[in-house]
Design a protein around this motif. Structure first.
Motif, PDB file in Angstrom:
ATOM      1  N   ARG A   5       1.073  -0.847   0.072  1.00 43.58           N
ATOM      2  CA  ARG A   5      -0.193   0.047  -0.353  1.00 43.58           C
ATOM      3  C   ARG A   5       0.762   1.266   0.177  1.00 43.58           C
ATOM      4  NH1 ARG A   5      -5.372   1.408   1.880  1.00 43.58           N
ATOM      5  NH2 ARG A   5      -4.808   3.459   3.735  1.00 43.58           N
ATOM      6  N   GLN A   6       1.035   1.958  -0.307  1.00 49.96           N
ATOM      7  CA  GLN A   6       1.462   3.358  -1.392  1.00 49.96           C
ATOM      8  C   GLN A   6       0.532   4.510  -1.327  1.00 49.96           C
ATOM      9  OE1 GLN A   6       4.397   3.120  -1.265  1.00 49.96           O
ATOM     10  NE2 GLN A   6       4.645   5.947  -1.719  1.00 49.96           N
ATOM     11  N   ALA A   7       1.101   5.034  -0.689  1.00 49.43           N
ATOM     12  CA  ALA A   7       0.337   6.244  -0.583  1.00 49.43           C
ATOM     13  C   ALA A   7       0.711   7.590  -1.486  1.00 49.43           C
ATOM     14  CB  ALA A   7       0.379   7.466   0.960  1.00 49.43           C
ATOM     15  N   PHE A   8       0.015   8.650  -2.676  1.00 47.50           N
ATOM     16  CA  PHE A   8       0.253   8.978  -3.126  1.00 47.50           C
ATOM     17  C   PHE A   8      -0.734  10.586  -2.832  1.00 47.50           C
ATOM     18  CE2 PHE A   8       1.497   5.407  -4.792  1.00 47.50           C
ATOM     19  CZ  PHE A   8       2.156   5.176  -6.210  1.00 47.50           C
ATOM     20  N   THR A   9       0.386  11.614  -3.910  1.00 46.78           N
ATOM     21  CA  THR A   9      -0.950  12.780  -3.358  1.00 46.78           C
ATOM     22  C   THR A   9      -0.955  13.733  -4.771  1.00 46.78           C
ATOM     23  OG1 THR A   9       2.009  13.950  -1.942  1.00 46.78           O
ATOM     24  CG2 THR A   9      -0.289  15.189  -2.042  1.00 46.78           C
ATOM     25  N   ILE A  10      -2.215  13.837  -4.298  1.00 46.63           N
ATOM     26  CA  ILE A  10      -2.833  15.030  -5.542  1.00 46.63           C
ATOM     27  C   ILE A  10      -2.558  16.093  -5.862  1.00 46.63           C
ATOM     28  CG2 ILE A  10      -5.067  15.043  -6.178  1.00 46.63           C
ATOM     29  CD1 ILE A  10      -6.374  12.661  -4.584  1.00 46.63           C
ATOM     30  N   GLU A  11      -1.886  15.950  -7.094  1.00 44.31           N
ATOM     31  CA  GLU A  11      -1.288  17.564  -6.775  1.00 44.31           C
ATOM     32  C   GLU A  11      -1.824  18.125  -8.713  1.00 44.31           C
ATOM     33  OE1 GLU A  11       2.779  18.699  -6.518  1.00 44.31           O
ATOM     34  OE2 GLU A  11       2.517  17.294  -3.921  1.00 44.31           O
ATOM     35  N   ALA A  12      -3.171  16.929  -9.048  1.00 42.00           N
ATOM     36  CA  ALA A  12      -3.693  18.008  -9.644  1.00 42.00           C
ATOM     37  C   ALA A  12      -4.756  17.573 -10.669  1.00 42.00           C
ATOM     38  CB  ALA A  12      -3.037  17.614 -11.442  1.00 42.00           C
ATOM     39  N   ILE A  13      -5.522  18.426 -10.725  1.00 41.18           N
ATOM     40  CA  ILE A  13      -7.178  17.744 -11.331  1.00 41.18           C
ATOM     41  C   ILE A  13      -6.810  18.300 -12.244  1.00 41.18           C
ATOM     42  CG2 ILE A  13      -9.332  18.050 -10.939  1.00 41.18           C
ATOM     43  CD1 ILE A  13      -8.976  18.397  -7.729  1.00 41.18           C
ATOM     44  N   ASN A  14      -7.579  17.383 -13.520  1.00 37.40           N
ATOM     45  CA  ASN A  14      -7.933  17.413 -14.496  1.00 37.40           C
ATOM     46  C   ASN A  14      -9.433  17.519 -15.417  1.00 37.40           C
ATOM     47  OD1 ASN A  14      -7.401  14.720 -14.250  1.00 37.40           O
ATOM     48  ND2 ASN A  14      -7.564  14.331 -16.531  1.00 37.40           N
ATOM     49  N   PHE A  15      -9.335  18.259 -16.711  1.00 41.89           N
ATOM     50  CA  PHE A  15     -10.803  17.976 -16.861  1.00 41.89           C
ATOM     51  C   PHE A  15     -11.102  16.583 -17.948  1.00 41.89           C
ATOM     52  CE2 PHE A  15     -10.901  22.487 -16.747  1.00 41.89           C
ATOM     53  CZ  PHE A  15     -12.059  22.547 -16.117  1.00 41.89           C
ATOM     54  N   ASP A  16     -12.223  15.742 -17.451  1.00 40.35           N
ATOM     55  CA  ASP A  16     -11.696  14.317 -18.155  1.00 40.35           C
ATOM     56  C   ASP A  16     -13.413  14.428 -18.591  1.00 40.35           C
ATOM     57  OD1 ASP A  16     -11.572  11.894 -19.436  1.00 40.35           O
ATOM     58  OD2 ASP A  16     -10.890  11.173 -17.393  1.00 40.35           O
ATOM     59  N   TYR A  17     -13.902  13.839 -19.600  1.00 35.42           N
ATOM     60  CA  TYR A  17     -15.669  13.511 -19.599  1.00 35.42           C
ATOM     61  C   TYR A  17     -15.638  12.315 -20.760  1.00 35.42           C
ATOM     62  CZ  TYR A  17     -15.607  18.082 -19.510  1.00 35.42           C
ATOM     63  OH  TYR A  17     -14.537  19.694 -18.797  1.00 35.42           O
ATOM     64  N   ALA A  18     -14.026  11.491 -20.188  1.00 37.79           N
ATOM     65  CA  ALA A  18     -14.569   9.429 -20.942  1.00 37.79           C
ATOM     66  C   ALA A  18     -14.840   8.900 -20.092  1.00 37.79           C
ATOM     67  CB  ALA A  18     -12.593   9.395 -21.338  1.00 37.79           C
ATOM     68  N   SER A  19     -14.771   8.918 -19.011  1.00 40.87           N
ATOM     69  CA  SER A  19     -15.635   8.472 -17.638  1.00 40.87           C
ATOM     70  C   SER A  19     -15.724   9.096 -17.225  1.00 40.87           C
ATOM     71  CB  SER A  19     -13.683   7.560 -17.169  1.00 40.87           C
ATOM     72  OG  SER A  19     -14.152   7.203 -15.613  1.00 40.87           O
ATOM     73  N   ASP A  20     -17.513   8.742 -15.952  1.00 35.95           N
ATOM     74  CA  ASP A  20     -18.194   8.967 -15.317  1.00 35.95           C
ATOM     75  C   ASP A  20     -17.298   8.736 -13.968  1.00 35.95           C
ATOM     76  OD1 ASP A  20     -19.193   7.124 -15.381  1.00 35.95           O
ATOM     77  OD2 ASP A  20     -20.769   8.159 -15.104  1.00 35.95           O
ATOM     78  N   ILE A  21     -16.353   7.846 -13.652  1.00 35.40           N
ATOM     79  CA  ILE A  21     -16.500   6.767 -12.177  1.00 35.40           C
ATOM     80  C   ILE A  21     -15.052   7.532 -12.338  1.00 35.40           C
ATOM     81  CG2 ILE A  21     -15.097   4.662 -11.416  1.00 35.40           C
ATOM     82  CD1 ILE A  21     -16.246   3.751 -14.346  1.00 35.40           C
ATOM     83  N   GLY A  22     -13.848   8.119 -13.061  1.00 30.63           N
ATOM     84  CA  GLY A  22     -12.694   9.321 -13.137  1.00 30.63           C
ATOM     85  C   GLY A  22     -12.245   8.275 -13.315  1.00 30.63           C
ATOM     86  N   THR A  23     -10.981   8.717 -12.903  1.00 27.41           N
ATOM     87  CA  THR A  23      -9.586   8.068 -13.517  1.00 27.41           C
ATOM     88  C   THR A  23      -8.414   9.101 -12.307  1.00 27.41           C
ATOM     89  OG1 THR A  23      -8.740   9.857 -15.663  1.00 27.41           O
ATOM     90  CG2 THR A  23      -9.911   7.588 -15.891  1.00 27.41           C
ATOM     91  N   ILE A  24      -7.211   7.937 -11.992  1.00 22.80           N
ATOM     92  CA  ILE A  24      -5.942   8.644 -11.587  1.00 22.80           C
ATOM     93  C   ILE A  24      -4.983   8.410 -12.953  1.00 22.80           C
ATOM     94  CG2 ILE A  24      -4.274   8.174  -9.740  1.00 22.80           C
ATOM     95  CD1 ILE A  24      -6.752   6.180  -8.907  1.00 22.80           C
ATOM     96  N   THR A  25      -4.590   9.438 -12.780  1.00 24.60           N
ATOM     97  CA  THR A  25      -3.280   9.964 -13.817  1.00 24.60           C
ATOM     98  C   THR A  25      -1.220   9.795 -13.256  1.00 24.60           C
ATOM     99  OG1 THR A  25      -4.950  10.144 -15.287  1.00 24.60           O
ATOM    100  CG2 THR A  25      -2.019  10.273 -16.197  1.00 24.60           C
ATOM    101  N   MET A  26      -0.757   8.794 -13.495  1.00 23.50           N
ATOM    102  CA  MET A  26       0.529   9.247 -12.884  1.00 23.50           C
ATOM    103  C   MET A  26       1.463   8.986 -14.352  1.00 23.50           C
ATOM    104  SD  MET A  26       1.769   5.199 -10.763  1.00 23.50           S
ATOM    105  CE  MET A  26      -0.015   5.468  -9.584  1.00 23.50           C
ATOM    106  N   HIS A  27       2.662   9.200 -13.986  1.00 16.80           N
ATOM    107  CA  HIS A  27       4.109   8.657 -14.481  1.00 16.80           C
ATOM    108  C   HIS A  27       3.878   7.257 -14.828  1.00 16.80           C
ATOM    109  CE1 HIS A  27       7.143   9.345 -17.041  1.00 16.80           C
ATOM    110  NE2 HIS A  27       7.095  10.461 -17.254  1.00 16.80           N
ATOM    111  N   ARG A  28       4.911   6.825 -16.714  1.00 14.72           N
ATOM    112  CA  ARG A  28       4.938   5.700 -16.176  1.00 14.72           C
ATOM    113  C   ARG A  28       6.143   5.315 -15.369  1.00 14.72           C
ATOM    114  NH1 ARG A  28       3.261   1.577 -19.676  1.00 14.72           N
ATOM    115  NH2 ARG A  28       4.010  -0.693 -18.788  1.00 14.72           N
TER     116      ARG A  28
END
Lengths: 248, 850
Positions: B633-656
């Motif tokens: 289990r790893q903690a990540f900090t949310i540092e940006a919120i983006n517009f995304d209309y592809a999913s109403d469930i929502g997505t989390i994006t991180m760098h590869r």
């Protein structure tokens, strides 16, 4: 029978034990900012079984007076006592209940219920009064026979002529054996001949059943069937001595 | 017989009145029926989808109480061996699961890879006891079982080969038997399943040595002890959950979608209520004389109230009955659309049949009859309250409403403002949004009589110029009969405004998505494997193909995307790993972010979540998100919120690079390629397609092609909404037709007087059509502001509160013109029949009939 009218002043219309007693009745209507007085401290006593003709020009307040007597409307002040019951103290619902038990109506425009047959129209006041006897249909039919429409019981009002409609209305007004029958220009919408027939029928049936009746009209001809004729003028009642000449 | 008939003369009189006005009676019933049918059809199709989902989950999950899943997509199969041997957990079964299509059948199957030897306690149909021939099933070759009806439909017999397409690759599967279901219920659920041996499934999904999950049955009394023993055997990051929580997650996902549909169906019912209110008011106004006569004869107010409400009950009952029947038929069509939307948005589901539950029908009955009674209550009360002496005169009601114009509008304004205030309640929820909408509709309707009078003063001279005295008369008629016309116009305004509201909402949504796609799709060519769920890129690209495409001549640069389902402290979420560097800021439009996000996201444990995600889970910048990774289990900090209309469930994006640190997964879900300068995108696509031939079957689409495909998916998911809008339009159309036709038919006496006074049939026709046309224009004009107000609430309140999307408000003038046009056309049509009837009729008949 028709000849006992004498001129009296208004106070003489009053009698303490009268069947119907109107005391100091006042009614006015608002027209914009102005108030127009229609009845002005009007008094009237009617004996049981008496037939009163109420004369007056259009707009003199005849219909207003009938509305007050029937409890459809309420006076601004004064008393309306019918058979010992004071209507002016009652609320709307009680007046309605009183009306359906004790008052029969005959209107100028017949006012039959278009969605009920002739027989059902006569039956309606009996049902409203709550009569549940098995013979109410026979009773309604008997009244329909009395107005010589016994064979038209299944016809709807729009299939009847004006005279026939008014005869149904008379049967309806009598069927539940009310204390008082109010007729508002009962011949106003009919031709002379038919009007005479209707009037004769109304007169004989009301007398035969011993009912009290007030007929509002501006037709002087009707006076001939009256026990007493009064005229509404300037918001007050005036007794009228009617002569054979006036009638003819 | 006669005695029975005469038992209730008032009721008899009422029924006869309705039967004597068959048009009116039928249209009132239709008004209720339309509203109810929309609610029923939405409910039934939603429920059918839900039930089908529950059935297939039940069939696939079997009797498992718990499931073990890997941190990312899969789980090493050694875990299973360890569990059975070391842990001695006998009631455990390995599962490999995925989706694919069998050629010849236009639907997606769930492919379930199982070990028949371990299956007995879990799934009857997959175990030896159900008659699976082990010798045929576990042959080392690709063999599989499908349900008997599916085999019949595909005209396959045992030993035949099926071509199954998985993630773009075609595979041959030998049909070695048919799935035998225990009962009817599971048979239906199993029609969606291709059952294969576990090793076959691993080959099909390229998952050698891996499992999707392990199913367990843990007895209640030993649950705790067994769980702790099992946990000790599991590698880090592995998750053990109760098997019902998965279906709960999916249920939660689709709840907003479902709620939105239901809300739209309620809007249809609301429009239906206005129609009922209109018809009942009209039916009372029509009968003022009759009611007056009854009152004079001694019928009490309560008796009148009761009789009118009884009529409403009859209309409500008949309308509801008809609406339920129509709703069931409509649901047959609607269920396909709902299923399509759910498939696009959430999960693969095949709804075989409509399940007609008692609850939706009971709800429809309560709503239909209840709405009718509520809508009829005011007119009924109005009728009963009228003074007998005024009722016996005709015009009293008109003078009354004229006197009440200003106070009525004032109350309307107050109610509207109360509605507006309701929106200010923070986190008021969707319900508050709809209540506020209702308040505004009612408030606006109350201002309509005043607005009509105002508009008439403008229209009168105008119509006078256009159509002479008849034009003037027709405008005047609208005002003199205000008590009737205003109710009719108000009903039309609400009905037409609903179509404007939904129309503007869909347009705003579409416009926002289109402009978002413009920004999002920066690369020239996109490569994706076909996915079972359109909005979920869960399939993988084969590494060999990726290499081949990257090295194609004409490609200047490229980046990849990986999309997986992960477990977070909020449940199962979609995680996207992107490879782009700082230039990603051109692709992703940020709603808000902390400083230098793009510079830091490649090296720090920070993530970007979509707007919908932030809204759903009520998280904001700086909050921590816990993701179960292969390293724990790893903690990540949310540092940006983006517009995304592809999913109403929502997505989390991180760098590869960050993803690589925490997950062992090296797969690629999508590839974006940039063309060299001077290279035509279409030529590059063609070249890439040629290179990919004979490899995994993938979609290679140009920027434009993908945008079009995305919009097509968008449009498909909105089909349900558009169908609902069409239904609202039909309701509105019929409403206009019924209200105006009844109004004109009722005026036959007045029209006869005009005819008697020398109006020719042609002039009469002109008069009636002009008047209904003017009412249509008034309704059309008034529906525009109310429609825009409704759209505003739908876009900024209801949608935001359902999905968390910020949409740009876009008004397409075409939607507005359509609304005004709809009102006018319907109004003109409504005038046709009465004017024709009256022009042909003998005026003497109409004058005599009273």
């Amino acid at each position: 029978m028709f000849g006992r009218h004498t001129t009296k002043n208004e106070n003489e219309f009053m009698a303490q034990d009268a069947h119907i007693q109107l005391k100091d009745l006042t009614k006015s209507y608002k027209e914009g900012d102005k108030s127009r007085s229609v009845l002005d401290e009007l008094n009237l006593s009617v004996e049981e079984g008496e037939m009163i003709v109420l004369l007056g020009r259009s707009g003199s307040g005849k219909s207003t007076l009938l509305n007050l007597v029937s409890g459809i409307d309420k006076p601004d002040s004064g008393e309306v006592s019918i058979g010992g019951t004071d209507l002016s103290d009652m609320n709307e619902k009680d007046r309605t209940l009183f009306r359906r038990k004790h008052i029969g109506f005959v209107f100028q425009s017949f006012n039959l219920i278009p969605t009920l047959t002739a027989l059902e129209n006569v039956l309606l006041p009996l049902k409203l009064k709550g009569e549940t006897d098995g013979d109410i249909i026979e009773k309604a039919q008997r009244y329909l026979d009395e107005v010589e429409l016994g064979d038209r019981g299944d016809s709807y009002p729009d299939r009847l002529s004006g005279g026939e409609q008014q005869r149904v209305a008379i049967a309806r007004a009598l069927a539940h054996e009310p204390m008082l029958i109010l007729a508002d220009e009962p011949t106003g919408n009919l031709d002379y001949e038919t009007g005479r027939t209707i009037l004769d029928m109304l007169n004989s049936l009301v007398r035969q059943n011993g009912r009290t009746m007030i007929i509002a009209t501006h037709d002087q001809d009707i006076c001939q069937i009256a026990d007493r004729v009064v005229e509404l003028k300037g918001g007050k009642l005036h007794n009228v001595e009617h002569s054979a000449a006036a009638v003819e | 017989m006669r005695d029975k008939k005469s038992k209730n003369l008032l009721w008899l009189s009422s029924i006869r009145f309705l039967l004597r006005h068959p048009w009116h009676f039928a249209l009132s019933i239709l008004g209720v029926a339309l509203g109810v049918s929309v609610v029923v059809s939405i409910d039934l199709s939603n429920n059918s989808a839900k039930k089908a989902f529950a059935l297939s989950t039940e069939a696939v999950t079997g009797k498992a109480t718990h499931q073990i899943k890997g941190a990312a997509e899969n789980l090493d199969e050694d875990v299973y061996i360890k569990l059975r041997i070391e842990g001695k957990i006998r009631k455990s079964a390995p599962v490999v699961k995925g989706y694919g299509r069998i050629s010849g059948m236009n639907k997606t199957f769930q492919i379930l890879g199982v070990d028949p030897l371990a299956e007995a306690p879990f799934r009857d149909f997959a175990s030896q006891q159900s008659g699976i021939e082990l010798g045929d099933f576990i042959t080392g070759k690709n063999t599989g079982l499908i349900a008997q009806p599916v085999a019949e439909q595909l005209q396959l017999s045992l030993g035949d080969t099926m071509i199954v397409s998985v993630g773009g690759r075609a595979q041959n599967i030998l049909l070695s038997g048919v799935i035998k279901a225990g009962n009817d219920r599971s048979r239906r659920a199993l029609e969606n399943i291709l059952l294969v041996d576990i090793s076959t499934a691993q080959r099909m999904f390229n998952m050698q040595g891996q499992l999707s999950r392990i199913d367990l049955i843990l007895p209640d009394r030993r649950e705790e002890a067994l769980l702790s023993r099992i946990k000790g055997l599991l590698p880090q990051g592995t998750l053990i959950t109760r098997s019902d929580s998965r279906s709960e997650t999916v249920a939660q996902m689709s709840r907003a979608f479902e709620f939105n549909l239901q809300a739209l169906s309620m809007l249809a019912l609301l429009v239906g209520m206005f129609l009922i209110y209109n018809t009942m008011t009209f039916s009372v106004v029509q009968r003022r004389q009759l009611i007056g006569r009854l009152r004079a004869l001694g019928t009490t107010k309560n008796e009148i109230l009761t009789i009118i409400l009884k009529e409403a009950l009859l209309i409500g009952f008949l309308g509801t009955l008809l609406g339920i029947i129509a709703g069931i038929f409509m649901a047959q069509g609607l269920v396909k659309l709902v299923t399509q939307s759910i498939n696009d948005l959430y999960f693969v589901l095949s709804v075989q049949e409509l399940s007609i539950g008692l609850f939706p029908l009971a709800k429809a009955a309560v709503l239909g009859i209840g709405a009718t009674i509520i809508a009829a209550f005011w007119p009924a009360r109005e009728a009963s309250k009228a003074e007998v002496s005024t009722v016996l005169r005709r015009s009293s009601n008109e003078s009354k409403i004229t006197r009440r114009l200003l106070p009525l509008a004032g109350y309307g304004l107050i109610i509207g403002l109360v509605g507006g205030t309701l929106l200010l309640i923070p986190n008021g929820g969707i319900a508050a949004g709809y209540i506020s909408l209702l308040f505004m509709i009612v408030g606006f309707s109350m201002m309509i009589p005043l607005l009509i009078v105002g508009m008439a003063t403008v229209f009168r001279p105008l119509m006078g110029k256009l159509n002479g005295i008849i034009g003037k008369m027709s405008v005047r008629g609208v005002v003199t009969e205000l008590s009737r016309t205003s109710v009719a116009i108000a009903a039309l305004v609400v009905a037409v405004a609903a179509t404007v509201g939904v129309g503007v909402m869909v347009d705003s949504f579409r416009g926002t998505v289109v402009s978002w796609l413009e920004a999002q799709l920066q690369a020239d060519v996109y490569v994706q494997p076909p996915s079972a769920v359109s909005r979920k890129a869960d399939a993988k690209l084969e590494p060999k193909l990726v290499e081949l495409l990257k090295e194609t001549e004409g490609v200047s640069r490229w980046h990849t995307v990986r999309s997986v389902d992960v477990q977070t402290n909020y449940g199962t979420d979609q995680l996207v790993a992107i490879e782009q560097g700082v230039e990603a800021q051109e692709t992703y439009q940020l709603k808000e972010s902390l400083e230098n996000f793009w510079q830091r996201y490649m090296v720090e444990d920070i993530v970007m979540v979509s707007e919908a995600y932030a809204y759903r889970h009520n998280v904001s910048l700086g909050d921590s998100l816990f993701i179960t990774t292969d390293r724990g289990r790893q903690a990540f900090t949310i540092e940006a919120i983006n517009f995304d209309y592809a999913s109403d469930i929502g997505t989390i994006t991180m760098h590869r690079d960050i993803y690589k640190q925490y997950f062992d997964d090296r797969a690629i879900s999508g590839l974006a390629l940039y063309a060299m300068d001077g290279m035509s995108v279409d030529r590059l696509v063609e070249r890439l397609r040629n290179r990919a031939q004979g490899q995994q079957e993938v979609f290679i689409r140009s920027n434009k092609g993908l945008r079009e495909a995305s919009i097509a998916i968008f449009d498909r998911t909105f089909t349900v909404t558009i169908v609902l809008r069409m239904l609202a339009i039909i309701v509105a159309f019929i409403g206009i037709l019924s209200a105006l036709m009844a109004l004109q038919l009722e005026r036959s006496r007045e029209l006869a007087v005009l005819r008697a006074n020398g109006m020719t049939p042609g002039q009469l026709w002109n008069y009636v059509i002009s008047q209904t046309g003017i009412m249509g224009i008034m309704a059309g004009i008034l529906s525009v502001p109310l429609g825009i107000l409704m759209a505003y609430i739908l876009v900024y309140v209801i949608n935001l509160r359902s999905f968390g999307w910020t949409l740009q408000f876009m008004i397409d003038p075409q939607v507005l013109l359509q609304a005004v046009g709809l009102a006018i056309v319907a109004a003109l049509l409504a005038g046709l029949y009465p004017s024709r009837k009256m022009a042909q009729a003998n005026p003497a008949d109409a004058l005599r009939n009273d």
